[in-house]
Design an enzyme around this catalytic site. Sequence first.
Site, PDB file in Angstrom:
ATOM      1  N   CYS A  80       0.859  -1.189   0.000  1.00 38.84           N
ATOM      2  CA  CYS A  80       0.000   0.000   0.000  1.00 38.84           C
ATOM      3  C   CYS A  80       0.887   1.228   0.000  1.00 38.84           C
ATOM      4  O   CYS A  80       1.434   1.597   1.045  1.00 38.84           O
ATOM      5  CB  CYS A  80      -0.966   0.030   1.176  1.00 38.84           C
ATOM      6  SG  CYS A  80      -2.192   1.361   1.003  1.00 38.84           S
ATOM      7  N   LEU A  81       1.023   1.837  -1.147  1.00 43.13           N
ATOM      8  CA  LEU A  81       1.932   2.964  -1.310  1.00 43.13           C
ATOM      9  C   LEU A  81       1.496   4.169  -0.491  1.00 43.13           C
ATOM     10  O   LEU A  81       2.271   4.753   0.266  1.00 43.13           O
ATOM     11  CB  LEU A  81       2.027   3.314  -2.798  1.00 43.13           C
ATOM     12  CG  LEU A  81       2.908   4.491  -3.197  1.00 43.13           C
ATOM     13  CD1 LEU A  81       3.708   4.161  -4.444  1.00 43.13           C
ATOM     14  CD2 LEU A  81       2.053   5.735  -3.444  1.00 43.13           C
ATOM     15  N   VAL A  82       0.227   4.551  -0.610  1.00 46.07           N
ATOM     16  CA  VAL A  82      -0.205   5.799   0.012  1.00 46.07           C
ATOM     17  C   VAL A  82      -0.313   5.679   1.533  1.00 46.07           C
ATOM     18  O   VAL A  82      -0.159   6.662   2.252  1.00 46.07           O
ATOM     19  CB  VAL A  82      -1.526   6.299  -0.616  1.00 46.07           C
ATOM     20  CG1 VAL A  82      -2.710   5.483  -0.144  1.00 46.07           C
ATOM     21  CG2 VAL A  82      -1.749   7.784  -0.335  1.00 46.07           C
ATOM     22  N   ASN A 167     -11.995   2.095  -2.558  1.00 45.97           N
ATOM     23  CA  ASN A 167     -10.885   1.254  -2.989  1.00 45.97           C
ATOM     24  C   ASN A 167     -11.313   0.148  -3.954  1.00 45.97           C
ATOM     25  O   ASN A 167     -10.557  -0.226  -4.852  1.00 45.97           O
ATOM     26  CB  ASN A 167     -10.170   0.653  -1.773  1.00 45.97           C
ATOM     27  CG  ASN A 167      -8.681   0.454  -2.029  1.00 45.97           C
ATOM     28  OD1 ASN A 167      -8.067   1.211  -2.779  1.00 45.97           O
ATOM     29  ND2 ASN A 167      -8.098  -0.562  -1.414  1.00 45.97           N
ATOM     30  N   CYS A 198      -0.154   3.719  -7.496  1.00 44.24           N
ATOM     31  CA  CYS A 198      -1.099   3.094  -6.561  1.00 44.24           C
ATOM     32  C   CYS A 198      -1.095   1.611  -6.829  1.00 44.24           C
ATOM     33  O   CYS A 198      -1.179   1.184  -7.996  1.00 44.24           O
ATOM     34  CB  CYS A 198      -2.505   3.670  -6.773  1.00 44.24           C
ATOM     35  SG  CYS A 198      -3.799   2.782  -5.867  1.00 44.24           S
TER      36      CYS A 198
END
Length: 252
Positions: A80-82, A167, A198
């Site tokens: 999960c990048l963010v 999402n 993302c």
Amino acid sequence: MSKSYKIGQIVPSSNLTMEREIPAMLRTREVHLPETFSFHSSRMRMKKVTSEELKAMDRDSDRCALELSDADVDVMGYACLVAIMAMGKGYHRESQERLHQVTVDNGHPAPVVSSAGALVDSLHVMGAKRISIVAPYMKPLTKLVADYIEEEGVEVADFVALEIPDNLEVAAQDPANLLEIYKRLDLQNIDALVLSACVQMPSLSAIQKVEDECGIPVLSASVATTYQMLTKLGLEPRIPGFGALLSGRFAG
């Protein structure tokens, strides 16, 4: 006899894409190179991509690392990048170190890659100084991502924020749409295009097509994560058909 590697992923509970795209890339690699892979996941609750939910979700990552460590995985990806970037500048280093220590303390040490760190590190591997990005997030979160990347020494010349808060809706996006979306970006004098900043927005089938069309190296968060996982395993990070980063050009 070729060795088989266990790939662990820490994923948001509503994430679908990383458990599709990373296996797709590594199954393609199996056709060309001798190693084989199996895939194992642990989930953190998250439905809406908001700062509040992301911070709450990140607190679950230690439990997920412990569960995957019980399976003695060979490498672990925080997908999960963010969520990482929302925790503050440079947080990927702190997260990766802490989660690695969880595996050490559990007696099954494994290298840990975060998609946030993987994207930044891969841009440096490519020598990218100036980029443009596409993200599904609301504009404030997309700006947060751009600021995080810039803090790591890479200028974000332009971004497109698709402003999709749910999402599951992000996961349902058609990657073919990116063939037109990327044209909304300023591509002048950039070194790379991040087609999906993302891990939930699908882009894999579009990466090579966009790269061939625009002539600029194209990558995504999932491509960068795969590259860094292979590197951590000491394997050649080469998978044809998924853009410049995995072409073999940047193999150590």
